[in-house]
Each structure stands twice: as C-alpha cells, then as structure tokens.
Design an enzyme around this catalytic site. Structure first.
Site, PDB file in Angstrom:
ATOM      1  N   GLY A 169     -49.981  81.998  33.881  1.00  0.00           N
ATOM      2  CA  GLY A 169     -49.649  82.855  34.492  1.00  0.00           C
ATOM      3  C   GLY A 169     -48.658  82.792  35.061  1.00  0.00           C
ATOM      4  O   GLY A 169     -48.400  83.824  36.211  1.00  0.00           O
ATOM      5  N   SER A 170     -47.984  81.236  35.217  1.00  0.00           N
ATOM      6  CA  SER A 170     -47.277  81.091  36.618  1.00  0.00           C
ATOM      7  C   SER A 170     -46.348  81.509  36.904  1.00  0.00           C
ATOM      8  O   SER A 170     -44.886  82.027  37.494  1.00  0.00           O
ATOM      9  CB  SER A 170     -47.133  79.253  37.158  1.00  0.00           C
ATOM     10  OG  SER A 170     -46.418  79.339  36.012  1.00  0.00           O
ATOM     11  N   MET A 224     -48.690  82.815  23.218  1.00  0.00           N
ATOM     12  CA  MET A 224     -48.082  81.744  22.439  1.00  0.00           C
ATOM     13  C   MET A 224     -48.608  83.238  20.813  1.00  0.00           C
ATOM     14  O   MET A 224     -49.559  82.129  19.898  1.00  0.00           O
ATOM     15  CB  MET A 224     -48.812  81.210  22.599  1.00  0.00           C
ATOM     16  CG  MET A 224     -48.674  79.624  24.091  1.00  0.00           C
ATOM     17  SD  MET A 224     -47.374  78.987  23.384  1.00  0.00           S
ATOM     18  CE  MET A 224     -47.661  78.235  25.401  1.00  0.00           C
ATOM     19  N   ARG A 225     -47.348  83.920  20.632  1.00  0.00           N
ATOM     20  CA  ARG A 225     -48.275  84.518  19.437  1.00  0.00           C
ATOM     21  C   ARG A 225     -46.778  84.773  19.141  1.00  0.00           C
ATOM     22  O   ARG A 225     -45.394  84.726  19.860  1.00  0.00           O
ATOM     23  CB  ARG A 225     -48.678  86.541  19.605  1.00  0.00           C
ATOM     24  CG  ARG A 225     -49.373  85.818  20.383  1.00  0.00           C
ATOM     25  CD  ARG A 225     -50.736  85.810  19.090  1.00  0.00           C
ATOM     26  NE  ARG A 225     -50.917  86.486  17.761  1.00  0.00           N
ATOM     27  CZ  ARG A 225     -51.959  86.704  17.129  1.00  0.00           C
ATOM     28  NH1 ARG A 225     -52.067  85.377  16.548  1.00  0.00           N
ATOM     29  NH2 ARG A 225     -50.929  87.813  15.626  1.00  0.00           N
ATOM     30  N   HIS A 269     -38.911  78.886  26.722  1.00  0.00           N
ATOM     31  CA  HIS A 269     -39.314  77.413  25.761  1.00  0.00           C
ATOM     32  C   HIS A 269     -39.157  75.764  26.434  1.00  0.00           C
ATOM     33  O   HIS A 269     -37.942  76.189  27.091  1.00  0.00           O
ATOM     34  CB  HIS A 269     -38.431  77.357  24.855  1.00  0.00           C
ATOM     35  CG  HIS A 269     -38.869  76.453  23.102  1.00  0.00           C
ATOM     36  ND1 HIS A 269     -40.022  76.504  22.979  1.00  0.00           N
ATOM     37  CD2 HIS A 269     -38.308  75.340  22.931  1.00  0.00           C
ATOM     38  CE1 HIS A 269     -40.885  75.656  21.822  1.00  0.00           C
ATOM     39  NE2 HIS A 269     -39.253  74.824  22.783  1.00  0.00           N
TER      40      HIS A 269
HETATM   41  C1  GAR Z   1     -44.405  77.779  30.277  1.00  0.00           C
HETATM   42  O1  GAR Z   1     -44.782  75.990  29.959  1.00  0.00           O
HETATM   43  C2  GAR Z   1     -43.569  77.889  28.785  1.00  0.00           C
HETATM   44  O2  GAR Z   1     -42.528  76.689  28.852  1.00  0.00           O
HETATM   45  C3  GAR Z   1     -43.983  77.939  27.581  1.00  0.00           C
HETATM   46  O3  GAR Z   1     -45.724  78.612  27.692  1.00  0.00           O
HETATM   47  C4  GAR Z   1     -46.197  77.805  29.302  1.00  0.00           C
HETATM   48  C5  GAR Z   1     -46.820  78.896  30.521  1.00  0.00           C
HETATM   49  O4  GAR Z   1     -47.040  78.191  31.415  1.00  0.00           O
HETATM   50  N1  GAR Z   1     -43.783  78.523  26.573  1.00  0.00           N
HETATM   51  C6  GAR Z   1     -44.262  78.189  24.982  1.00  0.00           C
HETATM   52  O5  GAR Z   1     -44.223  76.644  25.278  1.00  0.00           O
HETATM   53  C7  GAR Z   1     -43.631  79.089  24.489  1.00  0.00           C
HETATM   54  N2  GAR Z   1     -42.954  77.966  22.839  1.00  0.00           N
HETATM   55  P1  GAR Z   1     -47.778  80.028  32.963  1.00  0.00           P
HETATM   56  O6  GAR Z   1     -48.881  80.790  31.860  1.00  0.00           O
HETATM   57  O7  GAR Z   1     -47.985  79.189  33.987  1.00  0.00           O
HETATM   58  O8  GAR Z   1     -46.425  80.882  32.767  1.00  0.00           O
END
Ligand code: GAR
Length: 204
Positions: free
Chosen positions: A12-13, A90-91, A115
């Site tokens: 959730g950053s 992630m869905r 992304h």
């Molecule tokens: C982030 O790095 C985002 O780019 C990635 O998930 C992470 C979530 O981090 N998204 C993907 O890979 C989508 N294909 P967070 O929970 O710290 O915001």
C-alpha cells in the site's frame, strides 16, 4: 472533488502517497473507498488508519470472477465512485467491471493502473524482478488506462530510468517506487483534469 476508489493487493505504499496527495490538494479528489482482495495486505491497515471505508473482497471466497466483481460494483455504486485507481491490484478486470466504469465521452473505462516496466516490453507481475532477470539496462514506470488485456491500455505518463550494473531487485524496486510515488499522483490529477474538461464540454 472527484470521488476515487483505490484497489490494492499489497503493502500500500502507492495508496499512502495518493492519500497524502489528496490531502495536500495536488489531486483534486478524495479517496472514498479502498478495495482489497488480500485480507492481510498492508493497504488495509493504511486505509483504516486514514478512516477510509475498506471493502475486503477476497476473490477466493466467490464462485466466479463476475460474482467477485458484482460485490465490488455494489460498493462503487454505494460510494458514488467516479474513478478507480489500481495501485498494485493483482487481478485482471473483466468486461463486467470495466463496462460499469465505461465512459462514452472518454471512449474508455474510468480505471487507471501503475505498472513497474515499459508495458511494450513486459506485461505482468514482478516487473522489477523481470528487469534484473533479463539484463535490461533501462526500465520504466508507467501509468496507463486499463482495458481487458494485461497492461495493454493507453499510456498516460511514463518515466524511464537506468538499471545499474550493481542493482539487485531490491535496489531497483526502491528507486522505481520512489518514481511511482511521484508519477502516480501526477497522472491521477491529469485524468481528473481531463474528466473535468469532458464534463464541462458535455454541459456546454
Ligand atoms: C507497485 O510497485 C506497482 O508498480 C506494482 O505493484 C506494486 C504495489 O506496491 N504493480 C504491478 O506490478 C501491476 N502489474 P504498493 O502496494 O507498495 O503500492
């Protein structure tokens, strides 16, 4: 104020940065709902600390993708959400949810996502690990509209950066996420502005 929902599956950053940007006024919107499909995710705690309603909808508890999304659409409707922001959700979204958010004036659904690569080169999860494993010398952070494919929507903002010889997945991810946290609020505001001008065009 544009009513936003943030969908997250992880720590959730990005959610935290979006909340801060709304509070500082750099996003002319407010997060009225957080949707999380992983009950133990850090994003849930961040939303609760901020006093934001959270829908925990664990996809494993539903008989089908559409049944899962029906519960989500019900909450979006209840909270009158205008724009959905996927922040590490992630869905894949099905035509059912994308259809609910389809905006004929924008000719696309009001859903955007971040992304951690250039989607022309790699679509899917673990983008920082992919860049290291495949020996990329540069990579990118991309914010794009969401369509039915995996990371195939139109790009809103993108920032490239170097992969250093000494980088590990962790060091690359740390630099990449610093970019994500700057780029994502800017991209959200860009879309909010675009939606606003479309609405005033339609009204005039
Ligand atoms: C982030 O790095 C985002 O780019 C990635 O998930 C992470 C979530 O981090 N998204 C993907 O890979 C989508 N294909 P967070 O929970 O710290 O915001």
């Amino acid at each position: 104020m544009t009513r936003l929902a943030v969908f997250a599956s992880g720590k959730g950053s990005n959610l935290a940065r979006i909340l801060a940007a709304c509070q500082q006024g750099t996003i002319a919107g407010s997060v009225v709902l957080v949707v999380c499909n992983e009950p133990g995710a850090g994003a849930v705690g961040i939303a609760r600390m901020a006093g934001i309603p959270v829908l925990i909808a664990d996809h494993r508890d539903y008989p089908s993708r559409v049944a899962h999304e029906r519960a989500i659409v019900h909450a979006l409707d209840e909270h009158q959400v205008i724009l959905v922001v996927l922040a590490g959700y992630m869905r894949l979204l099905s035509p059912f949810l994308l259809g609910y958010l389809y905006d004929p004036r924008m000719k696309q659904s009001r859903v955007i996502s971040i992304h951690p690569t250039d989607p022309a080169l790699y679509q899917g999860p673990a983008g920082y690990a992919w860049a290291i494993a495949t020996g990329q010398t540069a990579t990118a952070v991309t914010v794009q509209y969401v369509d039915e494919g995996m990371d195939t929507g139109r790009i809103i903002l993108q920032e490239a950066f170097a992969v250093l010889l000494e980088d590990t997945v962790e060091t690359l991810k740390a630099r990449g996420q610093a970019i994500e946290h700057r780029l994502f609020p800017r991209a959200i505001q860009h879309v909010v502005d675009r939606m606003g001008s479309r609405l005033s065009c339609a009204a005039s």
